[in-house]
Design an enzyme around this catalytic site. Structure first.
Site, PDB file in Angstrom:
ATOM      1  N   THR A 141      28.292 -44.267   8.892  1.00 49.73           N
ATOM      2  CA  THR A 141      27.566 -44.138   7.625  1.00 49.73           C
ATOM      3  C   THR A 141      27.945 -45.226   6.622  1.00 49.73           C
ATOM      4  O   THR A 141      29.085 -45.730   6.645  1.00 49.73           O
ATOM      5  CB  THR A 141      27.884 -42.745   7.015  1.00 49.73           C
ATOM      6  OG1 THR A 141      27.495 -42.730   5.655  1.00 49.73           O
ATOM      7  CG2 THR A 141      29.371 -42.424   7.071  1.00 49.73           C
ATOM      8  N   ASP A 142      27.019 -45.521   5.713  1.00 49.18           N
ATOM      9  CA  ASP A 142      27.320 -46.466   4.625  1.00 49.18           C
ATOM     10  C   ASP A 142      28.401 -45.922   3.695  1.00 49.18           C
ATOM     11  O   ASP A 142      29.022 -46.677   2.947  1.00 49.18           O
ATOM     12  CB  ASP A 142      26.044 -46.803   3.819  1.00 49.18           C
ATOM     13  CG  ASP A 142      25.336 -45.596   3.211  1.00 49.18           C
ATOM     14  OD1 ASP A 142      25.782 -44.447   3.412  1.00 49.18           O
ATOM     15  OD2 ASP A 142      24.304 -45.813   2.536  1.00 49.18           O
ATOM     16  N   GLU A 143      28.635 -44.600   3.760  1.00 49.96           N
ATOM     17  CA  GLU A 143      29.577 -43.997   2.805  1.00 49.96           C
ATOM     18  C   GLU A 143      31.010 -44.482   3.020  1.00 49.96           C
ATOM     19  O   GLU A 143      31.853 -44.332   2.139  1.00 49.96           O
ATOM     20  CB  GLU A 143      29.488 -42.469   2.861  1.00 49.96           C
ATOM     21  CG  GLU A 143      28.076 -42.016   2.591  1.00 49.96           C
ATOM     22  CD  GLU A 143      27.906 -40.539   2.297  1.00 49.96           C
ATOM     23  OE1 GLU A 143      28.861 -39.884   1.865  1.00 49.96           O
ATOM     24  OE2 GLU A 143      26.780 -40.044   2.509  1.00 49.96           O
ATOM     25  N   TYR A 167      34.827 -36.461   3.746  1.00 47.78           N
ATOM     26  CA  TYR A 167      33.841 -36.796   4.798  1.00 47.78           C
ATOM     27  C   TYR A 167      33.883 -38.287   5.114  1.00 47.78           C
ATOM     28  O   TYR A 167      34.087 -38.680   6.256  1.00 47.78           O
ATOM     29  CB  TYR A 167      32.431 -36.390   4.351  1.00 47.78           C
ATOM     30  CG  TYR A 167      31.328 -37.073   5.152  1.00 47.78           C
ATOM     31  CD1 TYR A 167      31.185 -36.826   6.515  1.00 47.78           C
ATOM     32  CD2 TYR A 167      30.448 -37.978   4.550  1.00 47.78           C
ATOM     33  CE1 TYR A 167      30.179 -37.464   7.251  1.00 47.78           C
ATOM     34  CE2 TYR A 167      29.448 -38.610   5.275  1.00 47.78           C
ATOM     35  CZ  TYR A 167      29.319 -38.355   6.629  1.00 47.78           C
ATOM     36  OH  TYR A 167      28.338 -38.986   7.365  1.00 47.78           O
ATOM     37  N   LYS A 171      35.097 -40.434   8.492  1.00 52.27           N
ATOM     38  CA  LYS A 171      34.212 -41.339   9.234  1.00 52.27           C
ATOM     39  C   LYS A 171      34.829 -42.744   9.301  1.00 52.27           C
ATOM     40  O   LYS A 171      34.779 -43.406  10.334  1.00 52.27           O
ATOM     41  CB  LYS A 171      32.822 -41.404   8.590  1.00 52.27           C
ATOM     42  CG  LYS A 171      31.998 -40.135   8.683  1.00 52.27           C
ATOM     43  CD  LYS A 171      31.640 -39.724  10.103  1.00 52.27           C
ATOM     44  CE  LYS A 171      30.630 -40.632  10.765  1.00 52.27           C
ATOM     45  NZ  LYS A 171      30.167 -40.077  12.070  1.00 52.27           N
TER      46      LYS A 171
END
Ligand code: NAD
Ligand code: TYD
Length: 358
Positions: A141-143, A167, A171
């Protein structure tokens, strides 16, 4: 609509987390676009995994379902035992979606995120290291990059990892393990990072389905903070095509960003949903902000275009309208979810505060 088929597949892959939002869309997309490919779906069927999503494939010769938890190393190893699946070619690659994926849940219960997202990924990497399969595509994810100011250029793959939530930290940790296994053991694995997806089969705790269902039921629309946070939205089919291109053409040890090139503030997006559902704009309610709430995400996906020949194709407005219509029509899909475990989650997150009016 994806058609079922009865021919034996000529090759097969494992998809983890195939009963969740993106996994479901990916399996449907592969059966539609590459009908010679078989898929083994390993899914623990947590609250986010829904067997109804893929029910029509239960008798399909190209599909096998294994209910299992990635945190359990033996479950993972057993997947790759020779002759595990009768009349099915042994899978040689894994597309890894399975994860705990909701930022708000990671705030109320962070430990499970590390267990599934980090240990679960490492269990797959161990099987890869032992030669049980050949290639791993790790869907991230970009997060992991943290957030951006409003004026900053979009994230490239070289942006430092500065995750804000349990989260995104879990990741980021799993991404780094994948890259370390490539470097240390020479395994064939790569990482894809994508912006916010939308489309059918998304669990209604996430922004677009949540707002659509609330708007259609005349419930309050809980916008966090002032609603100024920006997300880069991608239609899920575009993400699926990107993951496939990475599986087929991506380089080991490489990271590929995918994005939709469609940045919207949460408030503007909620207003669009209000319009599409013909709801009363007075339903919009500003509620307590998410702790650590990332301000803005935006993706620079030029590498994916240059090296994989990928770009997002969907028009944001058309895809949003199609998605909203899907939720309005698929009462049969979401009503059992709203009646189930989801109710406990809403209770935990809002703790009885107003904001959902439910
Ligand atoms: P989801 O929460 O809808 O689905 C997750 C799936 O994984 C569910 O079917 C669940 O049952 C399964 N699962 C969870 N824990 C498991 C375990 N221990 N063992 C086996 N299966 C387990 O998630 P999603 O939105 O489809 O996201 C899929 C992947 O894509 C995640 O890795 C996520 O980080 C990534 N991603 C999501 C988005 C997005 O906008 N949704 C954007 C970028 C990347
Ligand atoms: P979400 O769909 O949870 O995705 P992510 O946190 O991974 O970006 O949330 C998207 C944005 O919408 C995020 O800025 C938080 C915000 N949001 C609300 O304002 N209200 C809500 O009820 C939800 C679920 C999210």
């Amino acid at each position: 609509m994806t058609e079922t088929a009865n021919h034996r597949p000529s090759r097969s892959i494992v998809v983890t987390g195939g009963s969740g939002f993106i996994g479901t869309n990916f399996i449907r997309w592969v059966f539609d676009q590459h009908s010679e490919v078989g898929i083994v779906n390993l899914d623990a069927l947590t609250y986010a995994g829904n067997p109804a999503n893929l029910r029509e494939f239960e008798g399909d010769a190209r599909y096998r379902f294994v209910k299992g938890d990635l945190r359990d190393v033996e479950t993972v190893e057993a997947l790759f035992e020779p002759r595990r699946f009768s009349d099915f070619p042994p899978p040689n690659a894994v597309v890894h979606f399975a994860a705990e994926s909701h930022v708000d849940r990671s705030i109320t219960g962070p430990v499970r995120f590390s267990e599934t997202n980090v240990i679960g990924t490492q269990n797959l990497l161990e099987s890869l290291r032992k030669g049980r399969f050949e290639r791993l595509v790790h869907v991230s994810t970009d997060e992991v990059y943290g957030d951006l100011d409003f004026e900053a250029p979009p994230f490239t793959e070289n942006h430092p990892l500065q995750p804000s939530s349990p989260y995104s930290a879990s990741k980021a940790a799993s991404d780094l393990l994948v890259l370390a296994y490539v470097r240390t053991y020479g395994v064939d694995a790569l990482v894809t990072r994508c912006s916010n997806n939308f489309g059918p089969y998304q669990f209604p705790e996430k922004l677009i389905p949540l707002m659509t269902l609330h708007a259609s039921q005349g419930k309050k629309l809980p916008v966090y903070g002032e609603g100024k946070n920006v997300r880069d939205w991608i239609y899920v089919e575009d993400h699926c095509a990107g993951i496939w291109s990475a599986l087929e053409r991506g380089q080991a040890g490489r990271v590929y960003n995918f994005g939709g090139g469609a940045e919207w503030s949460n408030l503007d997006l909620v207003r669009k949903i209000v319009e599409l559902t013909k709801a009363d704009p007075a339903l919009i309610e500003f509620v307590r902000d998410r702790p650590g709430h990332d301000l803005r995400y935006a993706m620079d996906f030029r590498r994916a275009t240059e090296e994989l020949g990928w770009e997002p194709l969907a028009s944001f407005d058309e895809a949003l309208e199609k998605t909203v219509r899907w939720y309005l029509k698929r009462f049969d899909w979401w009503q059992p979810i709203l009646d189930g475990e989801y109710r406990n989650w809403i209770e935990t997150w809002y703790g009885g505060e107003s904001g959902t009016n439910s």
